[in-house]
Design an enzyme around this catalytic site. Structure first.
Site, PDB file in Angstrom:
ATOM      1  N   ASP A  89       0.521   3.631   2.207  1.00 13.79           N
ATOM      2  CA  ASP A  89       0.248   4.192   3.518  1.00 13.79           C
ATOM      3  C   ASP A  89      -0.911   5.192   3.381  1.00 13.79           C
ATOM      4  OD1 ASP A  89       0.842   4.031   6.256  1.00 13.79           O
ATOM      5  OD2 ASP A  89       1.942   5.899   6.189  1.00 13.79           O
TER       6      ASP A  89
ATOM      7  N   ASP B  49       0.845  -1.205   0.000  1.00 14.95           N
ATOM      8  CA  ASP B  49       0.000   0.000   0.000  1.00 14.95           C
ATOM      9  C   ASP B  49       0.871   1.241   0.000  1.00 14.95           C
ATOM     10  OD1 ASP B  49       0.401   0.988   3.010  1.00 14.95           O
ATOM     11  OD2 ASP B  49       0.311  -1.196   2.998  1.00 14.95           O
TER      12      ASP B  49
END
Ligand SMILES: CSC[C@H]1O[C@H](OP(=O)(O)O)[C@H](O)[C@@H]1O
Ligand SMILES: Nc1ncnc2[nH]cnc12
Length: 291
Positions: A211, A209
């Site tokens: 974040d 991801d």
């Protein structure tokens, strides 16, 4: 020791390693308690592996409660010569998208309150951490990953946060300004303890991801991490296959960083001043220097 015995610490989404030959599972304990789970012994391309899921089967242990000391001590007791950590992580850089692998070569440690040393009152040691990972194992893993067609960056700085909550946006932006590359919750104090146990440690950080710093991207959550990890673990197993095929053809000699003998110049308490009970406990990870 002339044969490689690779300890593999699996992170989120990686709770077992399939495809191993001669599998056996063993419960074990250490002077620092029980590790996260049973140890799984097996072989890949004839190379002995010892697998341990750091969160335990069923992901029962949060990052702050992982028995890091017991995990490293258990792998040392099991005869591991080296440790490869496999982790999910968030990306703090545009050019490290989900699915990308980073071989971590530096850490900034923002964890708090975790037991971070085997040493202590009665026997004090200060091991160097300037180069926190084993350059040889890291390079071999990077080469295996690239040969397997995995998008991989051979170096990067991992910000270790305490969690368990993910970062705020201000924290995420701050870490980007600091020049951090990836973020996770588990590689510290694991890497410190491996160093104290004289075990060369390398870490594959698999991006799941971005974040929470991007405007146009869904911020990290567990569902996103686990979804991306499904594909990442398939790739990690390909990397491991290639890495063990390489190691199978090699005699293991001590690495170039002096990690296997790091305690020779790290223990400051002279023999006569050491606490015998502490020394007895330390024999598991530092028996070589007390022999
Ligand atoms: C499930 S998302 C957060 C969780 O994932 C990473 O774990 P690991 O390093 O063991 O793969 C991260 O550090 C957090 O513990
Ligand atoms: N964004 C993130 N922050 C901390 N740990 C993570 N593990 C996976 N993604 C993460």
């Amino acid at each position: 020791m002339t044969q490689w015995t690779l300890g593999i610490i699996g992170g989120s989404g990686l709770y077992e390693l399939d495809g191993l030959a001669n599998i056996r599972r063993e419960a074990t304990t250490t002077p620092w308690g029980e590790p996260s789970d049973l140890l799984t012994f097996g072989e890949l391309h004839g190379v002995p592996l010892v697998f341990l899921p750091r969160h335990g089967q069923g992901h029962r242990l949060p990052p702050s409660n992982i028995p890091y000391r017991a995990n490293i001590a258990a792998l040392k007791q099991a005869g591991c010569t080296d440790i490869l950590s496999i982790s999910a992580c968030g990306s703090l850089r545009e050019d490290l998208p989900p699915g990308h692998f980073v071989m971590v070569d530096q850490y900034v440690d923002r964890t708090e309150g975790r037991e971070r040393s085997f040493f202590g009152p009665g026997c004090v040691a200060h091991v160097p951490m300037a180069k926190p990972v084993c350059s040889r194992l890291s390079r071999l893993a990077a080469e295996a990953g690239m040969a397997a067609g995995i998008a991989l960056t051979p170096r990067g700085t991992y910000l270790a946060m305490e969690g368990p909550q993910f970062s705020t946006r201000a924290e995420s932006e701050l870490y980007r300004q600091w020049g951090m590359d990836v973020i996770g919750m588990t590689n510290m104090p694991e890497a410190r303890l491996a160093r104290e146990a004289e075990l060369p440690y390398a870490s594959i950080a698999m991006v799941t991801d971005y974040d929470c710093w991007r405007d146009d991207t869904h911020s990290v959550d567990v569902a996103l991490v686990l979804e991306v990890m499904r594909a990442n673990t398939v790739k990690a197993k390909r990397l491991l296959d290639g890495l063990t095929a390489t190691l199978a053809g090699q005699t293991r000699v001590p690495g170039p960083d002096g990690i296997e003998a790091v305690l020779d110049s790290a223990i400051i308490t002279p023999p006569g001043a050491r606490d015998p009970a502490m020394v007895a406990r330390l024999a598991v990870i530092a028996g070589r220097v007390f022999a």
